[in-house]
Every structure is written in C-alpha cells, then in structure tokens.
Design a protein around this motif. Sequence first.
Motif, PDB file in Angstrom:
ATOM      1  N   ARG A  17      -9.429 -50.711  35.122  1.00 22.81           N
ATOM      2  CA  ARG A  17      -9.139 -51.830  35.684  1.00 22.81           C
ATOM      3  C   ARG A  17      -8.870 -51.883  37.107  1.00 22.81           C
ATOM      4  O   ARG A  17      -9.202 -52.724  37.865  1.00 22.81           O
ATOM      5  CB  ARG A  17      -7.496 -52.346  35.308  1.00 22.81           C
TER       6      ARG A  17
ATOM      7  N   PRO B 154      -6.416 -52.063  25.036  1.00 23.29           N
ATOM      8  CA  PRO B 154      -5.748 -51.533  26.326  1.00 23.29           C
ATOM      9  C   PRO B 154      -4.262 -51.171  25.894  1.00 23.29           C
ATOM     10  O   PRO B 154      -3.513 -50.137  26.630  1.00 23.29           O
ATOM     11  CB  PRO B 154      -5.705 -52.679  27.254  1.00 23.29           C
TER      12      PRO B 154
ATOM     13  N   ARG C 151      -2.858 -45.230  28.714  1.00 23.60           N
ATOM     14  CA  ARG C 151      -2.495 -46.244  29.841  1.00 23.60           C
ATOM     15  C   ARG C 151      -2.941 -46.131  31.292  1.00 23.60           C
ATOM     16  O   ARG C 151      -3.468 -46.826  32.247  1.00 23.60           O
ATOM     17  CB  ARG C 151      -1.119 -46.512  29.686  1.00 23.60           C
TER      18      ARG C 151
ATOM     19  N   ALA D  88     -11.380 -52.462  30.994  1.00 21.55           N
ATOM     20  CA  ALA D  88     -10.222 -51.578  30.676  1.00 21.55           C
ATOM     21  C   ALA D  88     -10.595 -50.516  29.442  1.00 21.55           C
ATOM     22  O   ALA D  88      -9.935 -49.423  29.327  1.00 21.55           O
ATOM     23  CB  ALA D  88      -9.055 -52.305  30.008  1.00 21.55           C
TER      24      ALA D  88
ATOM     25  N   VAL E 167      -6.600 -46.652  31.218  1.00 26.83           N
ATOM     26  CA  VAL E 167      -6.799 -48.141  31.450  1.00 26.83           C
ATOM     27  C   VAL E 167      -6.482 -48.460  32.672  1.00 26.83           C
ATOM     28  O   VAL E 167      -7.205 -49.437  33.518  1.00 26.83           O
ATOM     29  CB  VAL E 167      -6.002 -48.880  30.333  1.00 26.83           C
TER      30      VAL E 167
END
Length: 733
Positions: free
Chosen positions: A371, A165, A364, A147, A367
């Motif tokens: 991911r 993260p 975010r 991440a 991330v």
Amino acid sequence: MTLHTPPPDGGRIVDEPMGDALSRRYLAYALSTITNRALPDVRDGFKPVHRRILYAMHQMRLNPQAAARKCAKVVGDVMGGYHPHGDASIYDALVRMAQAFAQRYPLVDGQGNFGNIDGDNAAAMRYTECKLTAAAVLLMEGIDQNAVDFRPTYDDQDQEPVVLPAGFPNLLANGSSGIAVGMATSIPPHNVGELIETCLILLDDPEATTEALMQHMPGPDFPTGGVLVEGKASLLETYETGRGGLRLRARWEVEHLERGTWRIVVTEIPYQVQKGRLIETLADLIDQKKAPLLGDVRDESAEDIRLVLDPRARTVEPEVLMESLFRLSDLEVRVPVNINVLDATGTPGVMGLKACLQAFLDHRREVLIRRSNWRAERIEKRLHLLEGLRIVFLNIDEVIRIVREEEQPKAALIARLNLTEVQADFVLDTRLRQLARLEELAIETEFRELAEELAGLRALMDSPSRQWKRIGKDLAEVRKALPSPRRTIFGEAPEGGASAPIEAFIPREAITVVLSERGWIRAAKGKVEDPSELKFKEGDSLAFLVPAFTTDKLLVAATDGRIFTIGADKLASGRGHGEPIRLMIDLEEGVEIVALFAHQPGAKLMVASKAGYGFIAPEDELLAQKRGGKQVLNGEMAVCLRVTGDHVAVIGDNIKTLVFPVSELPEMSRGKGVKFQSYRQGGMADATVFAEETGPDWVDGGGRRRNWPDWRDWIGKRAAVGRQGPRGLRKFR
C-alpha cells in the motif's frame, strides 16, 4: 455418400493402468478440496467462498452506509463471476457470516430472517437482504490499493483477490471449521481485543513464549458466551501444538422462590448447540427417567436465552443437579481444536497460537509495504504534475501567449519551459480560472504536504522497525473500532465431577420395590409395613417385596439363566400399579422371574439349575449394562439366593434332603457349575443357605415357618442322594 470410419480409439483413449489413473485423479481432487474449499488461509482466515462473497459485495458497494440489497442478487453475482459451485452453498456461507450466534464478529449485516439459535433455517435468499458490516470493511481496507495479489476468475473474465488485506486476525477472531480429504480443521472464535493485545506483545518481543502470550489471550471467546472449564495446562498445550479440546458449559444461576424452593435459569448455552434440540433432549431425559434429579424444563426465552430447570425435590443441591445434566446433555460440550490452515504458500499444516499470529503480522507487513508503494507512486505522479504547474505560475504570461498564438502549443510549452509531455498535457487541460493567485497558494500547500508524505513513506519502506511500529498503531486503532467485551468466562469443574457415575447424582431415598406375579413393578416410598394393603390389578398378586434405596441397582434372576439389572431410580411411582417389567428388560415370553435383589457390592449369590447344578457368583460381576442382561447359568434356573451363611440345604422333587458346606461350591461368574444333589427322577425343588449358629427353617404345607433343630443329621457330601426330610418339608421359602 462416403462414410469415413473414425480411428478405433477416436484419438481420445489413453492406455494406462487403472490404479495409476485413479490415484492421479483422486490426488487432484484431494488437493483441490484442501486448497480451494475446506481449509482457511492463515492470513485472512477465509475459505474461497467467504472471500468471494465479501469481495463481490465490496464491488457492489454494499458498505455499511449503503442500502441493503437482496441476497439473491449477491449470490447471483458471486456464482456468475467468482464461485460456480451452486447457489445453496454460497447462500449458506453468507447466512453464517450474518448470524451473531455463529460469528463472534459478523461480517454481513443481514436484514430479514437469517435463522436463530433454536435451529430454524434462514428464509430463502429472495426474501432477505444484506450489506457489509464495519468489521468486513476493516478486512478489505486497501484492497483497491494493490495491497494483495489478484488472479483470474474461473472463466478468465475478471480478477479476484488471492487473499484479503485483513485488518485484524480474522482466523482466530471468527474461527473456522471444515473437512477436507484426509484432514480437517476446527478453530474456535476468540476476542479480537485480546488477539490484538497479544499481537502488540509479539511485536515488542518476537521471542515471547506461548505461555506469555496467553497472559493476554487466555482462551476462546464464543459468541454465545458460556463457561470454559478447561484447565490452564490443557489450554497451554492446545495453543502450543494447535491441537486439543475444550470443555464448554452453559452459564446458569439459581433463582430462589417462596417456601424454600428454587429453580435454575440457564442464560447462555454452549457454542453451536441448538436451543430447541437441547430442550428436546432434556425433556426426553425426564420421560426416560435418565435425569432423576430434574423435574421439568421450560423455555422462557425472548431476545435473551432463559431456560428454566425445576428440580424434582428441593433437597437436591443445585450444583449436584447441574453436574448430572452436564454429563447427560449438551449443556456441556467438548469443542475440538485443530488449527489446520493454509500458509502463505498454500501449504496445509497445523499451527499454534504464536505461529498463527506471526503469519498474520507478516501478512500485515506485506500489505503495508504494498500500500505504501502504491501511495508513493501516486504521490510522485501528482508531484510531477504540480511541479509543472509551479513552472506555469512563474511564466504565466508566456504560457498564455503560447496557448493563444502557437499552432502547436504542446510542443512549444515543452520547448520553451522544459516541461515533460505529461506536464504539458496537464497544463493544457487545466481551466484558466484554476491559475488564479489563490490556486497558486493551494498548489504550493499541496506540494509541500505531498512531499512530506512521500518522504515519510520512503522512510517507512526503508525501516522495518517503523513498519512494525505502524502495524501496531493500525492494530490499536482497529481495537478501538471493534470494542468487544469478553463473553465467555472461565470456571472450574468440581474435582471428579466429570467422571463420577450418574448414581452419585441421585438422591438417596428409601423405597420398597414391589413386583407382582404378572410382572408389574413399582417403587413405593419408604417401608411398606403391611403388604396386604398393596393394591394390584384384578387377578394379580404380590410376588416380591424388596426394601431398597433409589441409588440401588436391582438384580432380576430369570428361569432362562440370565440376570438383568434395573436402576431403582427408574421405577414407576408406587401410587399406581407400576409398569410391566418386560418394558425395562428383554424378558422373553414364557420366562419367569426367580428372584429379585437390591445389589450389595461385594456380596455373593448362589445360583442352581432345575437339574441340580450350580455355583457361587460374585454380585459385582453380574451387573449388566444392556437390557438383555447377562447369561449366568447354563440351564433352567430354579434357585437364586444371596449367600448369608456357611451351609446349603437342598431338597429334591423326590423329597430327599441333603445338607453340605457352602465351601464345597466353586466361585465363578458363568457356567453350569457342580452337582448339588443326585436325583434318579425329577430335579431340584428348592434350596437355602443358612448359618450353622442359627440353623435352617422351612415352611410347612399350611404356610407356617418351622424350626429344624436336628438338621445336622442330614449332613453329607455334595452330590449325594440325601435322605428323607422331616415330615411336611416341601420348600424352604
């Protein structure tokens, strides 16, 4: 033995100007302090030491369900592997993350003595234990799924995350503070539920203004509660610019007792105020008579805070008492706001509310994409293996024959069934019992589910709108996982309460100021009808008896030409002998007190020296703020009178008397003045001011006050010699 002489500079000396060397090295130090120590990252809200502590605990698997480990073990791992800056700084940072009164959302679950709001320190690290909290887990969710970026540790032996993260906006949720070189940061904590709601609004409307966002996040939410009394306009400017200040007060309530009495109970104190030190401050204010409305303070706290404040008199209004204490103590503090952070590129800068939340949302999104890519890669690998198993099930008999008969089964499987090398290895490593009919159904189900998930991930990575929608959904789940009712409430300070003088909070009560010949001063309640009933120490007697009020300022004139100021509310009670006036003002040895007045705004004093010089001084300009008073008259002061008339009568040591109009005296606040009367020998004995309508009077040798009806016969020009006064005239008072 042959000695080899080293070169003159040893090969290690650089010849450069001292200024250049210092500036370059100091710049390197400053940048290191700013980026690696003092300022937090806007994305996860952490400085390196906090990030390293949480990551080390994650590596040790100290999750909320695990057993706690010794803090000394955690500190040792952090210092040895990630943060070689000393165990004290690491443990201090760990302790702060575990303190519920310091962190709005504690990230470390501490077991043992981690300090308290009284100001007591935590126990040594060898006595305490710790593990992660649920909030900390949310901040590191996905850290093992590529991440975030990692970088080598200080010794290149391991890797550490550049940023976490950050499942919620921790920068604003827990706040931060630090001092770097030439810059500092101070970020108050906020309510995570309100922050997430604000993020959702920003996702729906990226053009939303700060004012619109503050409809959902109106201000800080401190772990210790309190009452925020800052105006909305000031808060809006603070969140738009990233700089400002907030007024935070203690929360209190009135408890009514028997017979009309009451007391105040403080249930919440301002953020980062130590309760023990606050109580000491309030007790000192009582001892030093700086809090005239407060009678006593007691600490009745158990798990919850309970400070009991008793008023000096029940006639005082509770609001008036608290306003005075807000001014005098840390029951009200000003919390600085300076949202100075490092952005995604490591550049320091001040950000407003919207910029901080947008930086968090951008983080975010990054991330989420990383991911999703990580998950997609693993799904593709798994689907590739499952595809191989599907081929095996369609040709199970042939696979069994190849495994039993072929000398090179791997090559045969690849050639006969068109498998890849990875698939062939997987098939050969699979146990025979896993090739049963039920397993075939499970494989088909898994293949179908993973294919659907992969399709969803690809659609997610190709659509920014889906990504923002997914981020909003994740934030809504975090809000449910971290329920957090607001602790700090909003209030309004009374108009002018913060700027009103302390005298405005003192109850106005009539007193009589008693000053003895030896300099003992006290305040008797009400009016002293019979001065002869006053008691003094042996050998002492009455010098001055002045009616006043507790709200008055007393002016004390001394022979050295200075005038001192004393608050009437600070005088000792009239029940005893009082206290020496020299403890309240810096009166030098050998200096005597000439006069004592209760200050009247707008009034004027006539001051004169023993040499016969003087002037008129406005009382408002004579008030002193320090114990040393104000130097008013140059020379030895002999007379200090309030101007209540239009004529001055002067008598010298030579018994010569002179009367002249007050208008002949100049008005000034300091100096020598002009000559009142000329003397060949001696100086001024006494003087008085009187009104022409009533005329002066004087005291004869027997202490009887006598009229002076023919005083006009002594009128002359100021600075004249005058003439012999009436028989028996020696002084006017």
